[in-house]
Design an enzyme around this catalytic site. Structure first.
Site, short mmCIF file in Angstrom:
data_model
loop_
_atom_site.label_atom_id
_atom_site.label_comp_id
_atom_site.label_asym_id
_atom_site.label_seq_id
_atom_site.Cartn_x
_atom_site.Cartn_y
_atom_site.Cartn_z
N HIS A 41 0.83 -1.21 0.00
CA HIS A 41 0.00 0.00 0.00
C HIS A 41 0.87 1.26 0.00
O HIS A 41 0.90 1.99 1.00
CB HIS A 41 -0.92 0.00 1.22
CG HIS A 41 -1.92 -1.13 1.23
ND1 HIS A 41 -1.57 -2.42 1.52
CD2 HIS A 41 -3.25 -1.14 0.97
CE1 HIS A 41 -2.65 -3.20 1.45
NE2 HIS A 41 -3.68 -2.45 1.12
N HIS A 81 -2.15 -1.42 7.09
CA HIS A 81 -1.78 -1.60 5.68
C HIS A 81 -0.72 -0.59 5.25
O HIS A 81 -0.10 -0.77 4.20
CB HIS A 81 -3.01 -1.52 4.78
CG HIS A 81 -3.82 -0.27 4.93
ND1 HIS A 81 -4.62 -0.03 6.03
CD2 HIS A 81 -3.96 0.82 4.15
CE1 HIS A 81 -5.21 1.14 5.90
NE2 HIS A 81 -4.83 1.68 4.77
N SER A 129 -6.63 -5.62 10.76
CA SER A 129 -8.09 -5.56 10.85
C SER A 129 -8.39 -4.18 11.41
O SER A 129 -8.01 -3.86 12.55
CB SER A 129 -8.62 -6.66 11.76
OG SER A 129 -10.02 -6.54 11.86
N ARG A 327 -18.61 -19.73 38.49
CA ARG A 327 -18.36 -18.29 38.32
C ARG A 327 -17.98 -17.65 39.66
O ARG A 327 -17.17 -16.75 39.71
CB ARG A 327 -19.55 -17.59 37.67
CG ARG A 327 -20.84 -17.66 38.45
CD ARG A 327 -22.00 -17.04 37.65
NE ARG A 327 -23.27 -17.32 38.27
CZ ARG A 327 -24.13 -16.38 38.70
NH1 ARG A 327 -23.84 -15.10 38.58
NH2 ARG A 327 -25.27 -16.73 39.25
N SER A 354 -22.32 -10.41 38.11
CA SER A 354 -22.72 -11.73 37.62
C SER A 354 -21.52 -12.64 37.38
O SER A 354 -21.57 -13.83 37.67
CB SER A 354 -23.51 -11.60 36.31
OG SER A 354 -24.77 -11.00 36.53
N GLU A 375 -17.46 -4.68 24.58
CA GLU A 375 -16.66 -5.89 24.64
C GLU A 375 -15.44 -5.82 23.73
O GLU A 375 -14.39 -6.42 24.03
CB GLU A 375 -17.52 -7.12 24.29
CG GLU A 375 -18.62 -7.42 25.30
CD GLU A 375 -19.88 -6.57 25.11
OE1 GLU A 375 -19.94 -5.79 24.13
OE2 GLU A 375 -20.79 -6.68 25.94
N HIS A 424 -22.33 -17.80 32.42
CA HIS A 424 -23.72 -17.89 31.94
C HIS A 424 -23.80 -18.55 30.57
O HIS A 424 -24.39 -18.02 29.64
CB HIS A 424 -24.38 -16.52 31.90
CG HIS A 424 -24.53 -15.89 33.24
ND1 HIS A 424 -23.47 -15.39 33.95
CD2 HIS A 424 -25.63 -15.69 34.00
CE1 HIS A 424 -23.91 -14.91 35.10
NE2 HIS A 424 -25.20 -15.08 35.17
N GLN A 436 -28.91 -14.73 25.57
CA GLN A 436 -27.91 -14.74 26.63
C GLN A 436 -27.18 -16.08 26.75
O GLN A 436 -26.37 -16.25 27.65
CB GLN A 436 -28.57 -14.44 28.00
CG GLN A 436 -29.63 -13.36 27.98
CD GLN A 436 -29.08 -11.98 27.72
OE1 GLN A 436 -28.24 -11.50 28.45
NE2 GLN A 436 -29.53 -11.34 26.66
N ARG A 482 -23.63 -20.64 35.37
CA ARG A 482 -24.46 -19.77 36.19
C ARG A 482 -24.84 -20.44 37.52
O ARG A 482 -24.70 -19.85 38.58
CB ARG A 482 -25.73 -19.42 35.43
CG ARG A 482 -26.68 -18.53 36.21
CD ARG A 482 -27.84 -18.10 35.33
NE ARG A 482 -28.70 -17.16 36.03
CZ ARG A 482 -29.72 -17.49 36.79
NH1 ARG A 482 -30.02 -18.76 36.95
NH2 ARG A 482 -30.45 -16.57 37.38
#
Lengths: 634, 634
Positions: A41, A81, A129, A327, A354, A375, A424, A436, A482
């Protein structure tokens, strides 16, 4: 800033006229190397050459002889690139030779790959990426500000096309939330993407408004005016109190060679030899400058490095039979591992109550980073923290790691050591329904190059595996459950990665039952039911899904005449079943298998865990029936 | 707006005082249903209840008796966890009974799942993974504005936590780029996420600045003031020329019940019975309003519906032996399929000149949507277009579909029919290096519930499979190859999904060679070399990886005494090898397998395709050697 005892790095920053010459040298070397390789490139390199020339010669504080120096600035090409430009920079600072640049670029076995990866000592993370280098840089900057407490800066060169990736905005959001004034994103706004104009062209106002709204200080420059560039980089290097800086550089793709400047159709194309020659003439014929910028300030990271020594770890202990969710054991063990290993850090995506990462957040608040519901940025931050030697554990619901799969894939190419823990999983979660339920996480994680995939069934093994993960290179993943299930093992049991546990066995075993997580408990119940009618079943706890214990599996297959029931709370493809079958048919002296593979084949809905396990056909009753059916075949 | 001949829908819009009552009714029903189920998200429902009350009673143009009506507005709960509110709305409009709400919510076998899915006729898309409903809505709005040319509006209820997801910003970016004035995002800014305060709390100015910078008209309201809400919805419904609207509603989580209002620790928790009773009293005891808003305007979509009839499709034809890349055949065939089927649309992520989607863009520009480098939004837009009956084909480099894996996973739960085509897979791409090499795409796509995975080896089969995909329900994926390889089949050959082709066979076959894409050509070369020394090899083109042709595989295994060489340009886990082995060991009368599974086990770098295929051990030479080794074992 100079280092009088360095033989290699003169550190006399060059003047701006020379920097402009260096810009053309970088252009010429970008053309030469890509033309030599026949691909690459060059035009995307030429647009950013002036910015890089000023940056590396006058602002980047970096000891090119000692890339591991703690105080070094970081230079990340989010637009990977533009590797011809990066490698031309490496030549200009004397890190690589012109010969390597001209013969190595994009060649088999060479470290000068088509997109940069950390096989080069001056490259922190693999890019290519788009939209990942800046999120990775956020992680490095978090380490600098909150953990190392060193004054290095993180410079990230972004393309304008990648500003369309949501991950860029996750990165700026977190950079401003965490007040990362040590992070500078330079956007090379050259107006042209691969197939034509970008969405926003040279509308720098739009980029500026967005970056400002996301909390950044914004500086706008003509990316070919070394004076303007220098002023912006000077301001950026000084930081802005509590804001990241975004420099918007208006540039021209293919800048410096009139035949291709600002023209469509020249993305990702090396110039033919004759054009390359004309370009070099137009660019002044070339210089052979070797320049280095300032050295970093001395300094060591505030947090000591233990090398992941486990000497002082006291894992939590659980009583056999006690009902504990894996967990919960993750949270307990992470606190202990964090107490023993100062480099351990934790990140979570707004579900720490959780996943039980909140226990770590309470015990070690200075080493916990809340990433909210982002995330992609969460995984990228872990990669960036790993660049600085930290040992990140990342948690969210197992299903939501699918949001970051491209980042996880790239982590492997970065040779990053990151630990992912997904809670979970499967239909076992019950009433929340399929959105979920991770039912493809094992497949996705097994397919990552060099990965480790763990799936403990009880608290003791989960805790031990958390400790094991801290010392495991590459991408490692643990699936937690869970619900609370009985503890199966005493605290002195060991759980080597790559092992398996045989929970029931006798020389008379007629069938093998294999499970992990919730299905292992179903296997144990099924074995009890079978035993009540005189059928001996071997039960295997496949806590290590990758690598898998081939020896335990082949021995079981041999004893039980190939009769194997595998039950997994996962889609049929790529999970426990695949791991077992791949292991068994991959051995040289494999035998006929009489296999029953129980998995989640239909789209589930809501319900209780018991209802859903039964509906999917992966509960004790179905395991028992499958075993009897295998035995009835003979 | 009324429809005098409707027996079911009175369509007398209620006054605002009644709308406020309806808000409390929705709160009460959200509490009743979740308390009855013992789980769910009442507090996240209560914050948005007033907005929904005004919206459904006075603005949403929807025929509840005919959810398939073309002119219906669309209502998408991007914050899918507020399902109690959505289902309470369904009760309030008479779409479901109070009995179903009270006995069905989150129960096994019920359509009132923990998060909404299209098993309910009034639900367009499955939500529950945050940050997806708005991108999905962009797709529906694209259909309305550019394809259907109908005046329906797309109303999307977002949570404030999900504003941290980059995909939300991809959505707003594309919504403004495509001037989607028919899209209204309502953000329920209740300040509290799952584990505590959100990143930006009630800082509506920050949200407003960001949304405005991304091109939206922004309206800010007190989300509990029905007058303010009504004015904002009125303005939103009228559109704003060429901008999407974002309504920022400042709300209180748990609004209406003083014991939990604006309190941490109440996310995703049903109220105990006694608290529920006190809440209902505090909320006025409840009403039993049945209200319906305006009906949609009459109208049919501008583009006719053929039902994917193939009658008029003339696929491109290629000469056997001609070198044609399968990605080129994709472009050619997509043009033909688009000419024959008016509902076919195409989307690409700024690489259409590489994937060859640009051919469709030229032939059918009004049905092509450039999504730039935003893969999550690209897949979501396809899902949204599918909601309106379009047949979307989505293309990018195969590696970059990993960016959208959570969206692909959720597409399956949405029961969406989308076609994904990933080019430039595996080490075969050569010099660009590992960041551009899809080496886990087959694993990831096979693990999607109900998916179809295709991997043609020549242009004829690729073209035929494009046509097949148009009629294939669910998520289908085709992997195409960068390089040009000889055409293997004549144009009259058929390629049913689930089939395989046996390219070489004889009764004397001693070994089976299985490949797809580039490795099939390597298998053919290897077979030639083996034949030169008198060894007959059966060669199978495994163009349909899922479903796989069990019959062809078991027959080959039987004839060749279980000797099978599988070569794939993919990591060892979850791809061709898994598909073959799963099929063979899954049959009842499976036999001993002598398997050689050649795949990409180490991290590749750059190089030529030939160098990289050889280094990975998946070229003809390695296939031949593996076959000879299997034969030497006996």
């Amino acid at each position: 800033m100079g280092s009088p005892d360095s033989n290699h790095q003169p550190h006399s920053t060059i003047d701006l006229a020379t920097a402009a010459q260096l810009g053309d040298q970088l252009r010429i070397d970008s053309i030469r190397s890509s033309t030599s390789a026949g691909s690459g490139h060059p035009t995307s390199s030429m647009s950013a050459a002036d910015v890089l020339a000023v940056l590396v010669s006058r602002h980047l504080r970096y000891d090119w002889d000692e890339p591991g120096t703690a105080g070094n600035d970081h230079l990340i090409f989010s637009k990977g690139h533009a590797s011809p430009l990066l490698y031309s920079v490496f030549k200009a600072v004397g890190a690589i030779t012109d010969k390597e640049l001209m013969t190595g670029y994009r060649q088999f076995g060479s470290r000068l790959q088509g997109h940069p990866t950390p096989v080069l000592p001056w490259v922190d993370v693999a890019t290519g990426s788009l939209g990942q280098g800046l999120p990775d840089g956020v992680g490095v900057a978090l380490a600098g500000k909150y953990l190392d407490e060193l004054p290095y800066r993180v410079w990230v060169l972004c393309g304008d096309s990648e500003m369309a990736e949501g991950s860029i905005w996750e990165a700026l959001d977190k950079a401003s939330y965490y007040k990362l004034s040590n992070l500078i994103a330079i956007v090379d706004v050259n107006r042209l993407g691969q197939r034509g104009p970008t969405e926003h062209g040279w509308d720098l106002d739009t980029y500026a408004a967005r970056a400002a709204a996301f909390g950044a200080r914004v500086l706008t420059v003509d990316g070919h005016d070394v004076q303007e560039i220098d002023e912006a980089l000077t301001a950026a290097a000084q930081g802005d109190g509590d804001r990241p800086t975004v420099i918007l550089a208006r540039t021209i793709k293919g800048r410096g060679f009139s035949e291709i400047e600002d023209r469509e159709g020249w993305h990702g194309k090396a110039l033919p030899q004759d054009m390359a020659e004309r370009a070099i003439v137009e660019l002044g014929g070339g210089t052979d400058l070797t320049v280095r910028g300032p050295l970093p300030a001395a300094g060591e990271p505030k947090i000591g490095r233990s090398g992941a020594s486990n000497a002082r770890i006291t894992l939590p202990r659980y009583s056999i039979g006690e009902a504990v969710a894996t967990r919960k054991a993750y949270g307990d063990a992470l606190v202990a591992v964090g107490s023993g290993i100062p480099e351990v850090v934790a990140l979570d995506g707004e579900v720490s109550n959780s996943t039980h990462a909140d226990e770590f957040a309470k015990a070690h608040p200075n080493r916990y980073f809340e990433m909210f519901i982002a995330e992609q940025q969460m995984v990228a931050a872990a990669v960036g923290l790993g660049v600085r030697g930290y040992i990140p554990f990342v948690s969210t619901f197992a299903a939501f790691f699918s949001r970051a799969y491209d980042f996880i894939r790239m982590s492997a190419i970065s040779q990053a050591d990151i630990r992912l823990v997904g809670s979970h999983a499967g239909v076992e979660i019950g009433a929340d329904g399929p959105s979920q339920m991770a039912l493809e996480d094992l497949a996705m994680m097994r397919a990552v190059q060099g990965s480790t995939v763990l799936y403990p069934s009880d608290a003791t093994s989960a805790a031990a595996l958390v400790q094991g993960m801290a010392q495991t290179p590459g991408v490692s993943y643990m699936r937690t459950t869970r619900g609370s299930y009985p503890v199966l093992y005493g605290g002195d049991e060991s759980f080597p990665i790559g092992g398996a546990k045989v929970l029931r066995s006798s020389p008379d075993d007629a069938v093998t039952l294999i499970g992990a997580g919730v299905t292992l408990h179903q296997c144990l119940t099924a074995a009890d039911e079978l035993a009540a009618t005189g059928i001996h079943a071997r039960v295997i706890d496949l806590y290590s899904v990758k690598p898998v214990d081939v020896g335990v599996l082949t021995a079981a297959a041999a004893v039980t005449a190939g009769r194997i029931v595998i039950a997994e709370d996962h889609h049929p493809e790529g999970g426990l079943g695949s791991a077992v079958v791949d292991a068994l048919v991959g051995t040289r002296d494999n035998q006929v298998l009489r296999l029953a593979h129980l998995s989640v084949r239909e789209l589930p809905g809501s319900g209780t865990p018991d209802e859903l396990l039964a509906a999917a056909g992966i509960d004790a009753e179905h395991i028992e029936a499958a075993a009897r059916s295998l035995l009835a075949r003979d």
